[in-house]
Write a protein that holds these residues in place. Structure first.
Motif, PDB file in Angstrom:
ATOM      1  N   LEU A  13      -4.812  -1.300   9.631  1.00 19.11           N
ATOM      2  CA  LEU A  13      -3.549  -1.509   8.994  1.00 19.11           C
ATOM      3  C   LEU A  13      -3.710  -2.749   7.920  1.00 19.11           C
ATOM      4  CD1 LEU A  13      -0.971  -1.028  11.336  1.00 19.11           C
ATOM      5  CD2 LEU A  13      -1.505   0.445   9.584  1.00 19.11           C
ATOM      6  N   ILE A  14      -4.713  -3.831   8.592  1.00 20.89           N
ATOM      7  CA  ILE A  14      -4.980  -5.099   7.647  1.00 20.89           C
ATOM      8  C   ILE A  14      -6.080  -4.877   6.922  1.00 20.89           C
ATOM      9  CG2 ILE A  14      -3.814  -6.643   9.410  1.00 20.89           C
ATOM     10  CD1 ILE A  14      -6.523  -7.681  10.197  1.00 20.89           C
ATOM     11  N   GLY A  15      -6.867  -3.605   6.895  1.00 15.73           N
ATOM     12  CA  GLY A  15      -7.816  -3.429   5.947  1.00 15.73           C
ATOM     13  C   GLY A  15      -9.238  -3.937   6.443  1.00 15.73           C
ATOM     14  N   GLN A  16      -9.165  -4.570   7.905  1.00 11.45           N
ATOM     15  CA  GLN A  16     -10.483  -4.919   7.964  1.00 11.45           C
ATOM     16  C   GLN A  16     -11.710  -4.056   8.407  1.00 11.45           C
ATOM     17  OE1 GLN A  16      -9.872  -8.033  11.462  1.00 11.45           O
ATOM     18  NE2 GLN A  16     -12.085  -7.554  12.250  1.00 11.45           N
ATOM     19  N   ILE A  17     -11.212  -2.986   8.840  1.00 12.20           N
ATOM     20  CA  ILE A  17     -12.114  -1.724   8.626  1.00 12.20           C
ATOM     21  C   ILE A  17     -11.727  -0.486   7.642  1.00 12.20           C
ATOM     22  CG2 ILE A  17     -13.483  -2.381  10.718  1.00 12.20           C
ATOM     23  CD1 ILE A  17     -11.884  -0.432  12.090  1.00 12.20           C
ATOM     24  N   VAL A  18     -12.662   0.046   7.159  1.00 11.55           N
ATOM     25  CA  VAL A  18     -12.178   1.307   6.513  1.00 11.55           C
ATOM     26  C   VAL A  18     -12.143   2.627   7.401  1.00 11.55           C
ATOM     27  CG1 VAL A  18     -12.841   3.295   4.764  1.00 11.55           C
ATOM     28  CG2 VAL A  18     -13.245   0.347   4.311  1.00 11.55           C
ATOM     29  N   ASN A  19     -11.052   3.469   7.375  1.00 12.93           N
ATOM     30  CA  ASN A  19     -11.288   4.638   8.231  1.00 12.93           C
ATOM     31  C   ASN A  19     -11.700   5.649   8.283  1.00 12.93           C
ATOM     32  OD1 ASN A  19      -9.647   5.851  10.387  1.00 12.93           O
ATOM     33  ND2 ASN A  19      -7.542   5.816   9.557  1.00 12.93           N
ATOM     34  N   THR A  20     -13.026   5.609   8.764  1.00 10.45           N
ATOM     35  CA  THR A  20     -13.900   6.628   8.607  1.00 10.45           C
ATOM     36  C   THR A  20     -13.775   7.480   9.662  1.00 10.45           C
ATOM     37  OG1 THR A  20     -15.552   5.195   9.846  1.00 10.45           O
ATOM     38  CG2 THR A  20     -16.052   5.083   7.545  1.00 10.45           C
ATOM     39  N   ASN A  21     -13.242   7.080  10.815  1.00 14.38           N
ATOM     40  CA  ASN A  21     -12.700   8.203  11.683  1.00 14.38           C
ATOM     41  C   ASN A  21     -12.037   9.450  11.312  1.00 14.38           C
ATOM     42  OD1 ASN A  21     -14.151   6.981  13.832  1.00 14.38           O
ATOM     43  ND2 ASN A  21     -12.480   6.239  15.246  1.00 14.38           N
ATOM     44  N   ALA A  22     -10.859   8.839  10.737  1.00  7.26           N
ATOM     45  CA  ALA A  22      -9.898   9.923  10.163  1.00  7.26           C
ATOM     46  C   ALA A  22     -10.606  10.953   9.244  1.00  7.26           C
ATOM     47  CB  ALA A  22      -8.757   9.121   9.319  1.00  7.26           C
ATOM     48  N   VAL A  42      -1.265   3.848  12.908  1.00  6.76           N
ATOM     49  CA  VAL A  42      -0.056   2.931  13.334  1.00  6.76           C
ATOM     50  C   VAL A  42      -0.895   1.741  14.366  1.00  6.76           C
ATOM     51  CG1 VAL A  42       1.672   4.781  13.639  1.00  6.76           C
ATOM     52  CG2 VAL A  42       0.177   4.171  15.346  1.00  6.76           C
ATOM     53  N   SER A  43      -0.008   0.842  14.367  1.00  8.45           N
ATOM     54  CA  SER A  43      -0.669  -0.330  15.182  1.00  8.45           C
ATOM     55  C   SER A  43      -0.721  -0.243  16.464  1.00  8.45           C
ATOM     56  CB  SER A  43       0.225  -1.724  14.874  1.00  8.45           C
ATOM     57  OG  SER A  43       1.673  -1.265  15.606  1.00  8.45           O
TER      58      SER A  43
ATOM     59  N   LEU B  29      -2.294  -6.527   1.028  1.00  6.79           N
ATOM     60  CA  LEU B  29      -0.942  -6.848   1.498  1.00  6.79           C
ATOM     61  C   LEU B  29      -0.883  -7.828   2.515  1.00  6.79           C
ATOM     62  CD1 LEU B  29       0.821  -3.356   1.207  1.00  6.79           C
ATOM     63  CD2 LEU B  29       1.063  -5.182  -0.383  1.00  6.79           C
ATOM     64  N   THR B  30      -2.022  -7.991   3.641  1.00 10.71           N
ATOM     65  CA  THR B  30      -2.041  -8.611   4.374  1.00 10.71           C
ATOM     66  C   THR B  30      -2.127 -10.348   4.185  1.00 10.71           C
ATOM     67  OG1 THR B  30      -2.889  -7.161   5.945  1.00 10.71           O
ATOM     68  CG2 THR B  30      -3.333  -9.294   6.581  1.00 10.71           C
ATOM     69  N   ARG B  31      -3.004 -10.369   3.084  1.00  8.07           N
ATOM     70  CA  ARG B  31      -3.113 -11.376   2.364  1.00  8.07           C
ATOM     71  C   ARG B  31      -2.070 -12.355   1.947  1.00  8.07           C
ATOM     72  NH1 ARG B  31      -8.645 -12.159   0.434  1.00  8.07           N
ATOM     73  NH2 ARG B  31      -9.626 -10.335   0.115  1.00  8.07           N
ATOM     74  N   LEU B  32      -1.122 -11.643   1.567  1.00  8.00           N
ATOM     75  CA  LEU B  32       0.215 -11.988   1.095  1.00  8.00           C
ATOM     76  C   LEU B  32       1.251 -12.248   2.199  1.00  8.00           C
ATOM     77  CD1 LEU B  32       1.030  -9.992  -2.193  1.00  8.00           C
ATOM     78  CD2 LEU B  32      -0.234 -12.120  -2.097  1.00  8.00           C
ATOM     79  N   GLY B  33       0.702 -11.968   3.589  1.00  3.20           N
ATOM     80  CA  GLY B  33       1.653 -12.173   4.608  1.00  3.20           C
ATOM     81  C   GLY B  33       2.571 -11.055   4.708  1.00  3.20           C
ATOM     82  N   ILE B  34       2.288 -10.143   4.042  1.00  9.78           N
ATOM     83  CA  ILE B  34       3.003  -8.745   4.368  1.00  9.78           C
ATOM     84  C   ILE B  34       2.345  -7.916   5.235  1.00  9.78           C
ATOM     85  CG2 ILE B  34       3.819  -6.567   3.025  1.00  9.78           C
ATOM     86  CD1 ILE B  34       3.704  -8.277   0.310  1.00  9.78           C
ATOM     87  N   SER B  35       3.322  -7.410   6.322  1.00  8.35           N
ATOM     88  CA  SER B  35       2.889  -6.763   7.512  1.00  8.35           C
ATOM     89  C   SER B  35       2.766  -5.154   7.405  1.00  8.35           C
ATOM     90  CB  SER B  35       3.580  -7.113   8.742  1.00  8.35           C
ATOM     91  OG  SER B  35       3.499  -6.442   9.643  1.00  8.35           O
TER      92      SER B  35
END
Lengths: 416, 416
Positions: A13-22, A42-43, B29-35
């Protein structure tokens, strides 16, 4: 059959990794003729997971979740899916003893956080994780369109893939209403999509029911995916073979491999089988071709080496390109490419010499030789020649396209 | 503020492409503090899109959709979001005239399929697409937690990113309840995460409220992301600067750049600024280092060229490595690496000569020199030396790690 894929993890969700699993799961399910209608991320939150799984088992007969299992996640997914089916978590003795054995065999005692991985929802089937610790969980459920199957998998890609290949995909193919799907991917290079369409004109009318052909273009090559869907596995397979033969009769010279083959890997096998050696002189691609060739394990059996000639001095000094040639025709020319190819072949004592010289951008173009002008030279014992490419304006894409064209030129020269 | 990201497209569901858009948007979005609490992928189906957007605007104050716009998608997303807000599609004259002008200026008449792109839902704000044809659409809406904003963007990554950077992200930061977020990313190389943690010990106590520091490791480097969240922009910025100074006072020698810098790009600037030239002799990395150096536009200003020496013969012939050295110490040794570096510097007349020789696997290892043993040599007018790396067993990862270490060795040598 419809499917929902649920991927779990804050890092997605925070874009730290790209969703290659999906994407991987989507591709595998599609191969089986299962239609993925929704993907949700989802988180690591029990309520969010529960909601997503509840909705998915209502909508789809096939549901796959990844992530939220294992010691660092507090097995939040196990708890969430237990709530979906309104069951308790129970200790699975067989999983427990395997986890304990594994720790003890390494001389460790079992950390408390790992025992929670043996707690699985009542009525779920568990499968031991041979590549990690978190087990996979399977659960059949009733769906309005027939029996459904939920697979709860860890998020580590190689663990997830192993479970899918060994345990989950075979189960999906056995579900009521599932059909037998055979697929084959033919890899082409050096031919554009429209030209290939022309060559294969009439394929639609030769496609029996259940057969389909997809064109999957990428930057410098084109994959042809042949699919046969059938109630009868043998019949499906023989129809797929017929289609492949039909295509090969018309386009075989453009097909370099199948499935997961890489062009550099195929070329490597060809060189090794023939006991031939290769040397490369790269100007504009700057090592990009050699880099791909040497990504193949065992490349040293046929690749002798190369020269990266970013200056005319080096072209003269190391490759013996004549000053006269450079003066008269310029460094980006048929003549220079040919002399570079011959020069690198001689210098390295190789059977085949390959060269590339061009202007890949963004700067350096002129009216006569705009950005994207590239010459490929090739020299063998039989002959030396060069061909011109007209590429685009993007430096990185041009490097990739020129490299692929060069590898393919070596391939076709060997086949001549 | 919560956000939902909706990505639209069959090509995502069948796994033909990996969903990099969702990851990129999640990170921004995370950079902007948006969850970001949920990401959903649905097919190019109006009903599915409508459902997903309806749920998202109920749950989140920030909603971003990508895809399902443009001539090949029949602008299905515009229709779907119009239904969500129960409005009609209207012709947007300003978008229409821009699309028409663009076609006419190229001497084409406007295809019928492109006029539909000027039809936008009533009450939506449209933004012209400077990089493509489909406009972006923005719509404010009421949410229980305050004003919400929906952004409907095309799926082509560079078009989507341009809209996000220029139009959408600035709007999110102006929303009621949004906080001012300043971020800076420092790029380090040559230092492991645990060592860096030690160097920066005590940073937690120096972090005022609203400041945070994240360690983001990748294969061969480590990013440090500094974040300052504040109601007051100036105060936030000055606290971020203090934190950066604190870190640089302790770890500056490991920091090679900031933000989107690449190691090869930074190195290129350093060489150009100093008027220095570079030549490279690669054995095991097989062109991987030169490939990265030549990915940088204008690399020919400082990169003279290189040699890929996949055989001992070439090391002797082209680089002048002594037969005696190879016999006595082997090709993977301090001595050979040093002679290669000196040899390539002399041969190419460069200010700096760099060399790599090693065993990257999967084969070729021995007890004395296991797979993963790599020597880097470096030669300048002042001195010649070599350092040893101990890498892993994966060939492709080893190539990448050795290349990064080599580029960093050149960087630190220049700085000495």
């Amino acid at each position: 059959m419809k499917a929902t894929v649920i991927t779990i993890g804050d890092e997605l969700l925070i874009g730290q990794i790209v969703n290659t699993n999906a994407a991987w799961i989507g591709e595998e399910l599609t191969r089986l003729g299962i239609s993925v209608t929704r993907m949700v991320t989802v988180s690591d939150d029990s309520h969010e997971i529960q909601q997503a799984v509840e909705r998915a088992v209502q909508e789809s007969r096939v549901v796959v979740t990844t992530g939220g299992l294992g010691p660092t996640h507090d097995d939040i997914t196990s708890q969430a899916v237990a709530l979906v089916f309104d069951v308790e978590l129970e200790l699975d003795e067989s999983i427990m003893s395997i986890i304990r054995d594994r720790f003890e065999s390494r001389g460790f005692s079992l950390p408390e956080s790992n025992t929670s991985q043996a707690m699985i929802p009542a009525g779920f089937e568990s499968i031991v994780n041979l590549a990690g610790t978190a087990p996979a969980l399977l659960k059949s459920y009733d769906h309005v369109e027939g029996q459904g199957l939920l697979a709860v998998l860890p998020g580590v890609p190689h663990e997830m893939k192993k479970f899918m290949r060994d345990n989950v995909l075979p189960r999906f193919t056995q579900m009521e209403g599932a059909q037998s799907i055979q697929q084959k991917t033919l890899l082409t290079v050096g031919i554009g999509e429209s030209h290939l369409h022309e060559l294969l004109e009439g394929v639609e009318s030769s496609l029996n029911e259940g057969l389909s052909l997809a064109y999957l273009p990428s930057l410098a090559s084109l994959r042809l995916r042949l699919t046969s869907v059938s109630d009868d596995e043998d019949a499906g397979r023989s129809r797929l073979e017929e289609l492949e033969k039909w295509i090969r009769d018309r386009a075989d010279k453009w097909i370099y491999g199948e499935g997961d083959d890489s062009l550099e890997g195929v070329l490597g096998r060809m060189l090794r089988d023939r006991g031939m050696s290769l040397a490369i002189a790269e100007s504009c691609t700057g090592g990009g071709i050699a880099n791909r060739i040497t990504n193949v394990p065992g490349a040293s059996e046929y690749f002798v080496g190369g020269v990266i000639t970013y200056s005319n001095e080096v072209k003269k000094d190391l490759l013996g390109v004549l000053a006269e040639t450079l003066d008269k025709f310029g460094s980006v020319s048929r003549q220079t490419a040919s002399e570079m190819a011959q020069g690198v072949r001689n210098r390295f004592g190789a059977d085949i010499g390959m060269s590339v010289t061009g202007i890949l951008g963004p700067g350096g173009g002129s009216k006569e030789k705009p950005v994207g002008t590239v010459w490929l030279g090739i020299s063998s014992q039989k002959s030396t020649s060069a061909v011109k490419l007209r590429l685009g304006k993007d430096r990185i894409r041009n490097k990739e396209r020129a490299s692929t064209a060069a590898l393919n030129l070596i391939r076709t020269t060997i086949l001549k």
